[in-house]
Design an enzyme around this catalytic site. Sequence first.
Site, mmCIF file in Angstrom:
data_model
loop_
_atom_site.group_PDB
_atom_site.id
_atom_site.type_symbol
_atom_site.label_atom_id
_atom_site.label_comp_id
_atom_site.label_asym_id
_atom_site.label_seq_id
_atom_site.Cartn_x
_atom_site.Cartn_y
_atom_site.Cartn_z
ATOM 1 N N LYS A 42 -12.631 -2.838 6.168
ATOM 2 C CA LYS A 42 -12.096 -3.785 7.120
ATOM 3 C C LYS A 42 -12.614 -3.664 8.435
ATOM 4 O O LYS A 42 -12.974 -4.581 9.067
ATOM 5 C CB LYS A 42 -10.495 -3.560 7.143
ATOM 6 C CG LYS A 42 -9.505 -4.034 6.207
ATOM 7 C CD LYS A 42 -9.347 -3.086 4.894
ATOM 8 C CE LYS A 42 -8.560 -3.734 3.852
ATOM 9 N NZ LYS A 42 -7.961 -2.837 3.111
ATOM 10 N N TRP B 243 0.781 -1.235 0.116
ATOM 11 C CA TRP B 243 -0.017 -0.092 0.004
ATOM 12 C C TRP B 243 0.980 1.349 0.099
ATOM 13 O O TRP B 243 0.416 2.307 -0.727
ATOM 14 C CB TRP B 243 -0.949 0.090 1.149
ATOM 15 C CG TRP B 243 -1.957 -1.260 1.156
ATOM 16 C CD1 TRP B 243 -1.880 -2.088 2.075
ATOM 17 C CD2 TRP B 243 -2.905 -1.502 0.348
ATOM 18 N NE1 TRP B 243 -3.149 -3.022 1.934
ATOM 19 C CE2 TRP B 243 -3.386 -2.899 0.669
ATOM 20 C CE3 TRP B 243 -3.374 -0.997 -0.979
ATOM 21 C CZ2 TRP B 243 -4.384 -3.310 0.088
ATOM 22 C CZ3 TRP B 243 -4.547 -1.501 -1.567
ATOM 23 C CH2 TRP B 243 -4.777 -2.742 -1.457
ATOM 24 N N ASP C 39 -2.412 6.231 6.528
ATOM 25 C CA ASP C 39 -3.170 5.454 6.001
ATOM 26 C C ASP C 39 -3.611 4.337 7.073
ATOM 27 O O ASP C 39 -3.011 3.344 7.599
ATOM 28 C CB ASP C 39 -2.700 4.684 4.794
ATOM 29 C CG ASP C 39 -3.631 3.508 4.159
ATOM 30 O OD1 ASP C 39 -4.717 3.344 4.655
ATOM 31 O OD2 ASP C 39 -3.244 3.081 2.909
HETATM 32 C C1 LIG Z 1 -7.362 -2.458 1.979
HETATM 33 C C2 LIG Z 1 -6.403 -1.361 2.021
HETATM 34 C C3 LIG Z 1 -6.131 -0.180 1.130
HETATM 35 C C4 LIG Z 1 -6.848 -0.492 -0.229
HETATM 36 O O1 LIG Z 1 -8.253 0.381 0.186
HETATM 37 P P1 LIG Z 1 -9.512 0.467 -1.081
HETATM 38 O O2 LIG Z 1 -10.205 1.056 -0.173
HETATM 39 O O3 LIG Z 1 -9.701 -0.603 -1.561
HETATM 40 O O4 LIG Z 1 -8.638 1.226 -2.187
HETATM 41 C C5 LIG Z 1 -5.183 0.814 1.124
HETATM 42 N N1 LIG Z 1 -4.378 0.975 2.375
HETATM 43 C C6 LIG Z 1 -4.325 -0.130 3.261
HETATM 44 C C7 LIG Z 1 -3.457 -0.087 4.344
HETATM 45 C C8 LIG Z 1 -5.490 -1.152 3.068
HETATM 46 O O5 LIG Z 1 -5.241 -1.971 4.086
#
Ligand SMILES: *Cc1c(COP(=O)(O)O)cnc(C)c1O
Length: 365
Positions: free
Chosen positions: A200, A106, A176
């Site tokens: 999540k 990511w 993030d």
């Molecule tokens: C799942 C995840 C993403 C991707 O998220 P989307 O909503 O599918 O764009 C980005 N960063 C992290 C840390 C994630 O766990």
Amino acid sequence: MKEQIRRAHNFNAGPSALPLAVLQKAQEELVDFRANGMSVMELSHRSAAFEEVHNTAIAKMRSLLSIPEEYEVLFLQGGASLQFGMIPMNFLQPDSTAAYIMTGAWSEKALEDAKLYGKPYEAASTKGENYRRIPSFDELRYQPTDAYVHLTSNNTIFGTQWSSFPDTGDVPLIGDMSSDIMSKPVDVSKFAMIYAGAQKNLGPSGVTVVIIRKDMIERANKNLPAMLRYSTHSKNNSLYNTPPTFGIYMLGEVLSWIEETGGLEQIAKRNEEKAGLIYDAIDASQGFYVGHAEPNSRSLMNVTFRVKDETLEKQFLAEAKKEGFIGVNGHRSVGGCRASIYNAVPYESCLAFREFMLQFQKVNG
Ligand SMILES: *Cc1c(COP(=O)(O)O)cnc(C)c1O
């Protein structure tokens, strides 16, 4: 008598398990939402009934995370992935620098997007070690002149997680937190901005939560399309255009469930216990199971490991599937096994998986 509801042991990495109580409440309210004679999906996003849902979800975000006054809570779309681009669009100029701490796939995607708008660089990286660990604070190299420092708090694919965050002083820190938001208390004031896709720990996919300090919104670039400016969403309480109304409703209900569970302290304690069940099985296996992450970088959300030989690993995954454990295959880029045990995955599922691991080793070890 009500029939027993069959719920899978859901270890999916995202979208992932939602609390059963939330799903049942949504089911009850589905066709006639709070005496409106229609579902929440059919309400106007300008109606008082929806505004109440929307503002309650924002208020619950604020109270659960103790978000200070000087921050706004926004509900956006496009997933965390759109934030990879929106952040540099809003905060970088062609000549400005930004420091990215590289802890997995990511972070790599976030950095790639930033390269389109400025001069981002790697403040640290553990890629050479296959992202087995989070860098120590001593390893971080960033400059006072950077527009921001970016980190990924939990790495779903590698199964690592920051256990505490650096103090970057006057350089804005952006996190993030897609895969560990609301899994434990966080000192929001260390960050200038936090973002997270909901799927999540917060609800269904389709909503992205952004927690952003007001001075960041003011300093952001103005020469962007309306939907890509944080200021547009901030001025309009995230109701500039039609928001993902059902997702915001579900998010609010998940936050109520967190409150009813006892808040973030309690959720954190439960998450430690759940992860402990599986990590203990790995550590006690004398090399039969091999954890991917270094112990002090271990994620409480995604437990990644291998079985000592590949044939056995294939058999392990096949049997896990047969026993009803869903989503245990590691990410396609890493392989191996992964149990994603976000907030809503019950303790009982983790316990059942641990028992399965112990039994598999007993028979095949
Ligand atoms: C799942 C995840 C993403 C991707 O998220 P989307 O909503 O599918 O764009 C980005 N960063 C992290 C840390 C994630 O766990």
